[in-house]
Scaffold this active site. Sequence first.
Site, PDB file in Angstrom:
ATOM      1  CE1 TYR A 117     -23.885 142.124   3.981  1.00 53.46           C
ATOM      2  CE2 TYR A 117     -25.737 143.652   4.060  1.00 53.46           C
ATOM      3  CZ  TYR A 117     -24.920 142.793   3.348  1.00 53.46           C
ATOM      4  OH  TYR A 117     -25.134 142.604   2.011  1.00 53.46           O
ATOM      5  CB  ALA A 168     -26.621 153.697  13.072  1.00 54.63           C
ATOM      6  CE1 TYR A 208     -31.454 153.562  10.067  1.00 53.69           C
ATOM      7  CE2 TYR A 208     -32.881 153.261   8.157  1.00 53.69           C
ATOM      8  CZ  TYR A 208     -31.618 153.264   8.724  1.00 53.69           C
ATOM      9  OH  TYR A 208     -30.531 152.982   7.943  1.00 53.69           O
ATOM     10  CB  ILE A 213     -44.783 138.541  -1.030  1.00 50.76           C
ATOM     11  CG1 ILE A 213     -43.861 137.616  -1.836  1.00 50.76           C
ATOM     12  CG2 ILE A 213     -44.961 139.880  -1.742  1.00 50.76           C
ATOM     13  CD1 ILE A 213     -44.313 137.395  -3.281  1.00 50.76           C
ATOM     14  NE  ARG A 254     -37.841 149.056  -0.449  1.00 49.22           N
ATOM     15  CZ  ARG A 254     -39.101 149.463  -0.622  1.00 49.22           C
ATOM     16  NH1 ARG A 254     -39.545 149.769  -1.826  1.00 49.22           N
ATOM     17  NH2 ARG A 254     -39.916 149.570   0.412  1.00 49.22           N
ATOM     18  NE  ARG A 272     -41.212 145.544   5.975  1.00 46.33           N
ATOM     19  CZ  ARG A 272     -39.944 145.274   5.690  1.00 46.33           C
ATOM     20  NH1 ARG A 272     -39.398 144.134   6.106  1.00 46.33           N
ATOM     21  NH2 ARG A 272     -39.224 146.107   4.975  1.00 46.33           N
ATOM     22  N   GLY A 312     -45.065 151.256   6.609  1.00 45.65           N
ATOM     23  CA  GLY A 312     -43.918 152.138   6.329  1.00 45.65           C
ATOM     24  C   GLY A 312     -43.133 151.797   5.079  1.00 45.65           C
TER      25      GLY A 312
HETATM   26  N1  UFG Z   1     -40.012 142.072   2.091  1.00 48.65           N
HETATM   27  C1  UFG Z   1     -40.834 140.983   1.886  1.00 48.65           C
HETATM   28  N2  UFG Z   1     -40.594 139.870   2.632  1.00 48.65           N
HETATM   29  C2  UFG Z   1     -39.595 139.778   3.558  1.00 48.65           C
HETATM   30  C3  UFG Z   1     -38.765 140.914   3.752  1.00 48.65           C
HETATM   31  C4  UFG Z   1     -39.020 142.050   3.004  1.00 48.65           C
HETATM   32  O1  UFG Z   1     -41.740 141.018   1.066  1.00 48.65           O
HETATM   33  O2  UFG Z   1     -39.439 138.733   4.202  1.00 48.65           O
HETATM   34  C5  UFG Z   1     -40.209 143.263   1.252  1.00 48.65           C
HETATM   35  C6  UFG Z   1     -40.399 144.529   2.043  1.00 48.65           C
HETATM   36  O3  UFG Z   1     -41.734 144.701   2.382  1.00 48.65           O
HETATM   37  C7  UFG Z   1     -39.851 145.551   1.050  1.00 48.65           C
HETATM   38  C8  UFG Z   1     -38.747 144.799   0.297  1.00 48.65           C
HETATM   39  O4  UFG Z   1     -39.046 143.432   0.494  1.00 48.65           O
HETATM   40  O5  UFG Z   1     -40.836 145.897   0.148  1.00 48.65           O
HETATM   41  C9  UFG Z   1     -37.346 145.080   0.824  1.00 48.65           C
HETATM   42  O6  UFG Z   1     -37.373 144.923   2.245  1.00 48.65           O
HETATM   43  P1  UFG Z   1     -36.070 144.877   3.144  1.00 48.65           P
HETATM   44  O7  UFG Z   1     -36.523 144.662   4.549  1.00 48.65           O
HETATM   45  O8  UFG Z   1     -35.086 143.914   2.575  1.00 48.65           O
HETATM   46  O9  UFG Z   1     -35.447 146.321   2.955  1.00 48.65           O
HETATM   47  P2  UFG Z   1     -36.126 147.753   3.180  1.00 48.65           P
HETATM   48  O10 UFG Z   1     -36.290 148.339   1.802  1.00 48.65           O
HETATM   49  O11 UFG Z   1     -37.319 147.719   4.034  1.00 48.65           O
HETATM   50  O12 UFG Z   1     -35.019 148.461   4.053  1.00 48.65           O
HETATM   51  C10 UFG Z   1     -33.754 148.782   3.583  1.00 48.65           C
HETATM   52  C11 UFG Z   1     -32.786 148.872   4.747  1.00 48.65           C
HETATM   53  C12 UFG Z   1     -33.156 149.997   5.666  1.00 48.65           C
HETATM   54  C13 UFG Z   1     -33.321 151.253   4.870  1.00 48.65           C
HETATM   55  C14 UFG Z   1     -34.320 151.040   3.782  1.00 48.65           C
HETATM   56  C15 UFG Z   1     -34.544 152.261   2.951  1.00 48.65           C
HETATM   57  O13 UFG Z   1     -32.784 147.678   5.469  1.00 48.65           O
HETATM   58  O14 UFG Z   1     -32.143 150.169   6.620  1.00 48.65           O
HETATM   59  O15 UFG Z   1     -33.854 150.002   2.928  1.00 48.65           O
HETATM   60  O16 UFG Z   1     -35.878 152.210   2.540  1.00 48.65           O
HETATM   61  F1  UFG Z   1     -33.786 152.255   5.648  1.00 48.65           F
END
Ligand code: UFG
Length: 323
Positions: A11, A75, A141, A205, A219, A276, A278
């Site tokens: 991506y 990665a 990770y 959510i 975020r 979720r 972590g």
């Molecule tokens: N979330 C939902 N519903 C979904 C998907 C995600 O509520 O269907 C929430 C997650 O719980 C989180 C937020 O939306 O609170 C963002 O989640 P993402 O999966 O989009 O992204 P992350 O913050 O978990 O992860 C991203 C990158 C990782 C990186 C991380 C750093 O994908 O590679 O940021 O924290 F490590």
Amino acid sequence: MRVFVAGGAGYIGSVCVEELLNHDYETIVYDNLSEGHRSAVDPRATFIEGDLSDPDRLMESLEKYECEVIIHFAAHALVGESMENPGKYFRNNVSNGLNLLDAAVECGIRKVVFSSTCATFGIPERVPMNETLLQNPVNPYGESKKMFEKILEWYHQIHRLNFTAFRYFNAAGAGDQFGEHHRVETHLIPNVLKVALKHSDHCKIFGTDYDTHDGTCIRDYIHVRDLAQAHILGMDSDHSGFYNLGNGEGYSVRQVIDTCRRVTGCGIEVLEEPRRSGDPSRLVADSSKAKRELGWAPQFPDLESIVRSAWDWHSRFPNGYSD
Ligand code: UFG
């Protein structure tokens, strides 16, 4: 200048390759296509199908094309998967990545630009997060990326290999031709847009009881084209260092879903689920160092432009890539 892009079919890599080519850099993409897609490689680039675990192929490719700079995106990047299969993360992100650095030293590469992550910080001591915060990853990770950051520092000290490591916050949006298509999608924005595309009837959510204004996680979303821009600046800079990349503005999961509703004009149904594992409640970047030292200036800082860009791409390619 010739740039070797490991992971250029994924991506963020594919959008960065598009930007490099738009800036007239000759670009060699090296990717094993495990996460990436052959059709995500810009046709103006040279493509080599290869794995980081293959040092001979790496050396041969760097030498053949006389590359000067390496950008390393290759990665694994799923937090949840890393909690189930840590070996996969340490093997590829650390051990296989070392082959790339050894080849870089051997070939006299001028600079390595590395994709790191804000997950190296774990649960942050405070937000917004600058580069001086304690790094205490809470999953394999983030740990694997932090280990590679340390390795880069040692290779710089011992072999004089220059590096720029970018710690991305939440990458989103698309380039002109290339966008986000993971075979298994876990990210928020593409999953919400799937509902607008009628590929799902609701989005989820994860957690509504966080200590935030609306109970959902916050975020910092950053446009993938702004990330690509930073890579070009990082590649051209003579300094080595670490930079956090985000917009300094946090949005909750509910705010993201509302923005998707506004941009797509679709009513998006939501299912509230438990947390979720972590997920830190708040991750927001302080990117003043990148702005000050590299002259980085994000062009698409607002969430609406980011979501609009993702939606444009998903509307044009509703099934993503065919391969
Ligand atoms: N979330 C939902 N519903 C979904 C998907 C995600 O509520 O269907 C929430 C997650 O719980 C989180 C937020 O939306 O609170 C963002 O989640 P993402 O999966 O989009 O992204 P992350 O913050 O978990 O992860 C991203 C990158 C990782 C990186 C991380 C750093 O994908 O590679 O940021 O924290 F490590």
